[in-house]
Write a protein that holds these residues in place. Structure first.
Motif, mmCIF file in Angstrom:
data_model
loop_
_atom_site.group_PDB
_atom_site.id
_atom_site.type_symbol
_atom_site.label_atom_id
_atom_site.label_comp_id
_atom_site.label_asym_id
_atom_site.label_seq_id
_atom_site.Cartn_x
_atom_site.Cartn_y
_atom_site.Cartn_z
ATOM 1 N N THR A 15 34.602 19.524 24.249
ATOM 2 C CA THR A 15 33.630 19.331 25.302
ATOM 3 C C THR A 15 34.256 19.577 26.661
ATOM 4 N N PRO A 18 32.833 17.465 33.359
ATOM 5 C CA PRO A 18 32.150 17.844 34.589
ATOM 6 C C PRO A 18 33.152 18.318 35.640
ATOM 7 N N LYS A 70 23.794 17.239 23.557
ATOM 8 C CA LYS A 70 24.289 18.027 24.691
ATOM 9 C C LYS A 70 23.801 17.459 26.021
ATOM 10 N N HIS A 71 22.637 16.771 26.009
ATOM 11 C CA HIS A 71 22.133 16.159 27.232
ATOM 12 C C HIS A 71 22.839 14.832 27.527
ATOM 13 N N GLN A 73 25.829 14.145 26.576
ATOM 14 C CA GLN A 73 27.276 14.399 26.612
ATOM 15 C C GLN A 73 27.877 14.111 27.983
ATOM 16 N N ARG A 74 27.133 14.446 29.035
ATOM 17 C CA ARG A 74 27.652 14.238 30.381
ATOM 18 C C ARG A 74 27.902 12.766 30.665
ATOM 19 N N TYR A 75 26.992 11.904 30.203
ATOM 20 C CA TYR A 75 27.152 10.460 30.401
ATOM 21 C C TYR A 75 28.261 9.922 29.498
ATOM 22 N N GLU A 77 30.928 11.500 28.573
ATOM 23 C CA GLU A 77 32.208 11.886 29.142
ATOM 24 C C GLU A 77 32.625 10.994 30.305
ATOM 25 N N THR A 263 21.939 14.804 37.620
ATOM 26 C CA THR A 263 22.002 16.246 37.851
ATOM 27 C C THR A 263 21.589 16.613 39.272
ATOM 28 N N ASN A 266 24.074 14.228 42.123
ATOM 29 C CA ASN A 266 25.314 13.915 41.413
ATOM 30 C C ASN A 266 26.260 13.016 42.207
#
Length: 290
Positions: A15, A18, A70-71, A73-75, A77, A263, A266
């Motif tokens: 992965t 960001p 995948k949505h 994933q940002r949180y 990480e 998003t 940010n």
């Protein structure tokens, strides 16, 4: 220390972090363990003999409707980078519409997991995830030991059952106006016809949640133009917690989008989140070895 769970399957995936995490390596290896059809565990560690590592704090991400890996994933990480493991909880539209055989089953599975772990906890939830979490709080009941281990709660676009039709129809048919409206009318019909199988449960869980069942400090993200997780409903939640002397604050944007605040805004989002985590001391510093 570890705790045993059954039937964990591990999938390793790479992965990208960001861009703002410039001090971190560009690639991380995460292990994805499917604990139940609706609950996944993410960790940098390989778990041996189906055991969860209890030496790491655990973040519970209550997903929005049909939130994909995948949505989320940002949180995930964000918290992996802070040295935590992450548990994600998701439900399907059918599970939302039929609570007793759907969302309440998922909530019970979550409660079973939390009762068998002893690490510090944080809840970060979205949209209808607030309802599923409220069902879990009902099952835990007052003064449950799990509640004392929850350092804080973050709610992003928390949605009320009154906006379920609008939110669910957009989640399923974001680009199909006709199908979206048909589903919206069906949901309205469903909540009227099956009131005692759906709305009664939504209201009971909401009242329990709004009445401060969990007294951990709260951070709320919302926007004035969100028709699903409305600013007005989130203010009712905030004011209720203030009246009960529970620490709470809100970041409300004039314009944003449902569950898209990270998003669109940010830097502000991360500033507010990191400030909140620092204030509540999460993740806690490791205990010094004697």
């Amino acid at each position: 220390m570890f705790t045993r769970l059954h039937a964990l399957k591990s999938v390793v995936f790479k992965t990208s972090l960001p861009k703002q995490n410039i001090l971190i390596a560009n690639i991380k290896m995460l292990h994805d363990y499917k604990l139940t059809p609706n609950i996944n565990l993410y960790s940098e560690n390989t778990l041996h003999k189906n055991e969860i590592n209890q030496n790491k704090p655990l973040v519970i991400i209550m997903s929005w409707m049909m939130g994909k890996r995948k949505h989320l994933q940002r949180y995930t990480e964000i918290y992996i980078d802070k040295g935590c493991d992450v548990l994600t909880v998701n439900i399907t539209p059918w599970q939302l519409m039929w609570p007793t055989s759907g969302s309440q089953i998922v909530a019970k599975e979550l409660v079973n997991i939390l009762e068998h772990v002893k690490m510090p906890l944080l809840v970060h939830g979205f949209s209808v995830g607030a309802y599923v979490w409220a069902e879990a709080l009902l099952m835990l009941g007052p003064n449950h030991p799990v509640l004392s281990r929850i350092y804080g709660q973050v709610w992003d676009s928390a949605a009320d059952f009154a906006t379920i039709g609008h939110g669910l129809s957009f989640a399923m048919f974001p680009n199909n106006f006709i199908a979206r409206n048909m589903l919206k009318y069906y949901i309205k019909f469903h909540t009227i016809l099956f009131h005692y199988f759906s709305v009664v449960h939504y209201r009971k869980a909401k009242n329990h949640f709004f009445n401060g069942a969990l007294r951990a400090p709260m951070l709320i993200f919302c926007s004035e133009n969100d028709l699903i997780g409305t600013a007005s409903e989130n203010r009712v939640l905030m004011n209720g917690f203030i009246e009960r002397k529970i620490p709470v604050r809100m970041k409300c944007w004039e314009k944003s989008a449902h569950v898209m605040h990270l998003t669109i805004h940010n830097e502000e989002y991360m500033h507010e989140l990191n400030k909140f985590l620092d204030e509540i001391g999460f993740p806690p510093l490791p205990k010094a070895k004697l």
